[in-house]
Design a protein around this motif. Structure first.
Motif, PDB file in Angstrom:
ATOM      1  N   MET A 284      63.278   2.042  12.697  1.00 32.92           N
ATOM      2  CA  MET A 284      63.226   0.661  12.251  1.00 32.92           C
ATOM      3  C   MET A 284      63.672   0.619  10.794  1.00 32.92           C
ATOM      4  O   MET A 284      63.220   1.417   9.984  1.00 32.92           O
ATOM      5  N   GLU A 285      64.556  -0.307  10.471  1.00 35.87           N
ATOM      6  CA  GLU A 285      65.018  -0.477   9.100  1.00 35.87           C
ATOM      7  C   GLU A 285      64.442  -1.785   8.552  1.00 35.87           C
ATOM      8  O   GLU A 285      64.598  -2.850   9.152  1.00 35.87           O
ATOM      9  N   TYR A 286      63.767  -1.678   7.403  1.00 36.14           N
ATOM     10  CA  TYR A 286      63.170  -2.848   6.741  1.00 36.14           C
ATOM     11  C   TYR A 286      63.946  -3.126   5.461  1.00 36.14           C
ATOM     12  O   TYR A 286      64.354  -2.199   4.767  1.00 36.14           O
ATOM     13  N   LYS A 287      64.112  -4.416   5.145  1.00 39.52           N
ATOM     14  CA  LYS A 287      64.840  -4.777   3.942  1.00 39.52           C
ATOM     15  C   LYS A 287      64.149  -5.962   3.275  1.00 39.52           C
ATOM     16  O   LYS A 287      63.946  -7.002   3.897  1.00 39.52           O
ATOM     17  N   PHE A 288      63.796  -5.791   1.989  1.00 42.04           N
ATOM     18  CA  PHE A 288      63.210  -6.863   1.198  1.00 42.04           C
ATOM     19  C   PHE A 288      64.322  -7.673   0.553  1.00 42.04           C
ATOM     20  O   PHE A 288      65.296  -7.108   0.063  1.00 42.04           O
ATOM     21  N   ASP A 289      64.176  -8.992   0.541  1.00 49.53           N
ATOM     22  CA  ASP A 289      65.170  -9.916  -0.006  1.00 49.53           C
ATOM     23  C   ASP A 289      66.547  -9.653   0.606  1.00 49.53           C
ATOM     24  O   ASP A 289      67.538  -9.429  -0.085  1.00 49.53           O
TER      25      ASP A 289
ATOM     26  N   ASN B 115      63.725 -13.152   2.061  1.00 44.83           N
ATOM     27  CA  ASN B 115      63.686 -12.794   3.471  1.00 44.83           C
ATOM     28  C   ASN B 115      63.474 -11.295   3.619  1.00 44.83           C
ATOM     29  O   ASN B 115      64.265 -10.507   3.120  1.00 44.83           O
ATOM     30  N   ILE B 116      62.395 -10.943   4.290  1.00 48.63           N
ATOM     31  CA  ILE B 116      62.100  -9.546   4.574  1.00 48.63           C
ATOM     32  C   ILE B 116      62.397  -9.351   6.053  1.00 48.63           C
ATOM     33  O   ILE B 116      61.826 -10.046   6.895  1.00 48.63           O
ATOM     34  N   THR B 117      63.284  -8.427   6.355  1.00 47.24           N
ATOM     35  CA  THR B 117      63.713  -8.272   7.742  1.00 47.24           C
ATOM     36  C   THR B 117      63.377  -6.892   8.298  1.00 47.24           C
ATOM     37  O   THR B 117      63.247  -5.923   7.558  1.00 47.24           O
ATOM     38  N   ALA B 118      63.267  -6.860   9.608  1.00 50.34           N
ATOM     39  CA  ALA B 118      63.124  -5.620  10.359  1.00 50.34           C
ATOM     40  C   ALA B 118      64.244  -5.603  11.392  1.00 50.34           C
ATOM     41  O   ALA B 118      64.419  -6.573  12.138  1.00 50.34           O
ATOM     42  N   ARG B 119      64.980  -4.507  11.391  1.00 47.73           N
ATOM     43  CA  ARG B 119      66.086  -4.372  12.345  1.00 47.73           C
ATOM     44  C   ARG B 119      65.943  -3.049  13.101  1.00 47.73           C
ATOM     45  O   ARG B 119      65.584  -2.035  12.528  1.00 47.73           O
ATOM     46  N   HIS B 120      66.250  -3.129  14.383  1.00 49.59           N
ATOM     47  CA  HIS B 120      66.267  -1.945  15.243  1.00 49.59           C
ATOM     48  C   HIS B 120      67.688  -1.814  15.768  1.00 49.59           C
ATOM     49  O   HIS B 120      68.184  -2.731  16.440  1.00 49.59           O
ATOM     50  N   ASN B 121      68.340  -0.704  15.442  1.00 46.91           N
ATOM     51  CA  ASN B 121      69.752  -0.517  15.816  1.00 46.91           C
ATOM     52  C   ASN B 121      70.594  -1.720  15.375  1.00 46.91           C
ATOM     53  O   ASN B 121      71.385  -2.251  16.149  1.00 46.91           O
ATOM     54  N   HIS B 122      70.382  -2.180  14.151  1.00 43.68           N
ATOM     55  CA  HIS B 122      71.110  -3.283  13.514  1.00 43.68           C
ATOM     56  C   HIS B 122      70.783  -4.658  14.096  1.00 43.68           C
ATOM     57  O   HIS B 122      71.359  -5.653  13.672  1.00 43.68           O
ATOM     58  N   MET B 123      69.880  -4.733  15.076  1.00 43.38           N
ATOM     59  CA  MET B 123      69.500  -6.015  15.671  1.00 43.38           C
ATOM     60  C   MET B 123      68.243  -6.541  14.974  1.00 43.38           C
ATOM     61  O   MET B 123      67.263  -5.806  14.820  1.00 43.38           O
ATOM     62  N   LEU B 124      68.270  -7.808  14.551  1.00 50.47           N
ATOM     63  CA  LEU B 124      67.110  -8.429  13.917  1.00 50.47           C
ATOM     64  C   LEU B 124      65.989  -8.551  14.936  1.00 50.47           C
ATOM     65  O   LEU B 124      66.156  -9.176  15.988  1.00 50.47           O
ATOM     66  N   VAL B 125      64.845  -7.931  14.630  1.00 47.04           N
ATOM     67  CA  VAL B 125      63.692  -7.980  15.537  1.00 47.04           C
ATOM     68  C   VAL B 125      62.456  -8.571  14.865  1.00 47.04           C
ATOM     69  O   VAL B 125      61.491  -8.920  15.539  1.00 47.04           O
ATOM     70  N   GLY B 126      62.479  -8.691  13.523  1.00 47.55           N
ATOM     71  CA  GLY B 126      61.347  -9.266  12.803  1.00 47.55           C
ATOM     72  C   GLY B 126      61.799  -9.843  11.481  1.00 47.55           C
ATOM     73  O   GLY B 126      62.756  -9.360  10.878  1.00 47.55           O
ATOM     74  N   CYS B 127      61.103 -10.900  11.051  1.00 44.35           N
ATOM     75  CA  CYS B 127      61.466 -11.536   9.787  1.00 44.35           C
ATOM     76  C   CYS B 127      60.245 -12.235   9.200  1.00 44.35           C
ATOM     77  O   CYS B 127      59.507 -12.913   9.916  1.00 44.35           O
ATOM     78  N   LEU B 128      60.050 -12.041   7.910  1.00 44.46           N
ATOM     79  CA  LEU B 128      59.024 -12.754   7.163  1.00 44.46           C
ATOM     80  C   LEU B 128      59.751 -13.459   6.022  1.00 44.46           C
ATOM     81  O   LEU B 128      60.498 -12.827   5.283  1.00 44.46           O
TER      82      LEU B 128
ATOM     83  N   GLN C 253      52.981  -5.881   4.560  1.00 48.02           N
ATOM     84  CA  GLN C 253      52.826  -4.889   3.489  1.00 48.02           C
ATOM     85  C   GLN C 253      53.951  -5.026   2.464  1.00 48.02           C
ATOM     86  O   GLN C 253      53.707  -4.960   1.259  1.00 48.02           O
ATOM     87  N   LEU C 254      55.169  -5.206   2.928  1.00 46.19           N
ATOM     88  CA  LEU C 254      56.304  -5.366   2.019  1.00 46.19           C
ATOM     89  C   LEU C 254      56.180  -6.661   1.212  1.00 46.19           C
ATOM     90  O   LEU C 254      56.485  -6.682   0.022  1.00 46.19           O
ATOM     91  N   ALA C 255      55.717  -7.718   1.851  1.00 50.03           N
ATOM     92  CA  ALA C 255      55.507  -8.983   1.131  1.00 50.03           C
ATOM     93  C   ALA C 255      54.481  -8.790   0.027  1.00 50.03           C
ATOM     94  O   ALA C 255      54.684  -9.214  -1.109  1.00 50.03           O
ATOM     95  N   ARG C 256      53.390  -8.124   0.339  1.00 56.21           N
ATOM     96  CA  ARG C 256      52.332  -7.876  -0.646  1.00 56.21           C
ATOM     97  C   ARG C 256      52.846  -7.009  -1.789  1.00 56.21           C
ATOM     98  O   ARG C 256      52.550  -7.250  -2.955  1.00 56.21           O
ATOM     99  N   ALA C 257      53.644  -6.016  -1.487  1.00 55.30           N
ATOM    100  CA  ALA C 257      54.110  -5.065  -2.495  1.00 55.30           C
ATOM    101  C   ALA C 257      55.154  -5.652  -3.440  1.00 55.30           C
ATOM    102  O   ALA C 257      55.192  -5.288  -4.610  1.00 55.30           O
ATOM    103  N   TYR C 258      55.989  -6.542  -2.962  1.00 60.62           N
ATOM    104  CA  TYR C 258      57.142  -6.962  -3.755  1.00 60.62           C
ATOM    105  C   TYR C 258      57.143  -8.423  -4.209  1.00 60.62           C
ATOM    106  O   TYR C 258      57.993  -8.799  -4.998  1.00 60.62           O
ATOM    107  N   THR C 259      56.227  -9.237  -3.714  1.00 63.96           N
ATOM    108  CA  THR C 259      56.214 -10.641  -4.110  1.00 63.96           C
ATOM    109  C   THR C 259      55.498 -10.801  -5.441  1.00 63.96           C
ATOM    110  O   THR C 259      54.417 -10.243  -5.623  1.00 63.96           O
TER     111      THR C 259
END
Length: 130
Positions: A1-6, A41-54, A86-92
């Motif tokens: 899983m790849e996570y990306k902040f902003d 936008n904090i995203t989660a991608r699996h094999n480049h497909m968007l699967v989660g977003c906060l 967790q990423l929202a808490r850490a970086y916001t």
């Protein structure tokens, strides 16, 4: 899983097909792109497909709110939503306020979120008046 902040690469062409798997709606591409540009936008991608977003709407100093936390149904209960929080808490840079559906309260409490203020809404009627 790849996570990306902003995630600056998130756009309507990717977000609309994703969100339609969770919330049925008629989403306009131009307005969706405008909305995405106004949030962190904090995203989660699996094999480049968007699967989660906060998404976070913030002034960067006084106020921040989570506009939504979405995970595709087939990817739920795998820790993706928890990691996005967790990423929202850490970086916001601010405290984050948000509303939660009653069925999601346990998830947020399990992830260290505390109940706070009661929320209210002001709905727009068809003419745009309140």
């Amino acid at each position: 899983m790849e996570y990306k902040f902003d995630d600056q690469e998130l756009n309507a062409a990717t977000f609309i097909p994703f969100v339609k798997q969770i919330w049925d709606g008629d989403y306009q591409e131009e307005k969706t792109d405008e909305a995405l540009k106004k949030t962190l936008n904090i995203t989660a991608r699996h094999n480049h497909m968007l699967v989660g977003c906060l998404r976070i709407l913030t002034d960067g100093y006084f106020f921040g709110t989570i506009t939504e936390l979405l995970v595709l149904p087939e990817y739920q209960r795998q820790g993706i939503g928890s990691r996005l929080l967790q990423l929202a808490r850490a970086y916001t840079p601010t405290l984050l306020y948000f509303g939660a559906q009653p069925e999601a309260e346990g998830f947020y409490e399990k992830n260290g979120c505390k109940k706070s203020l009661q929320s209210y809404i002001i709905e727009k009627n068809a003419t745009g008046e309140q």
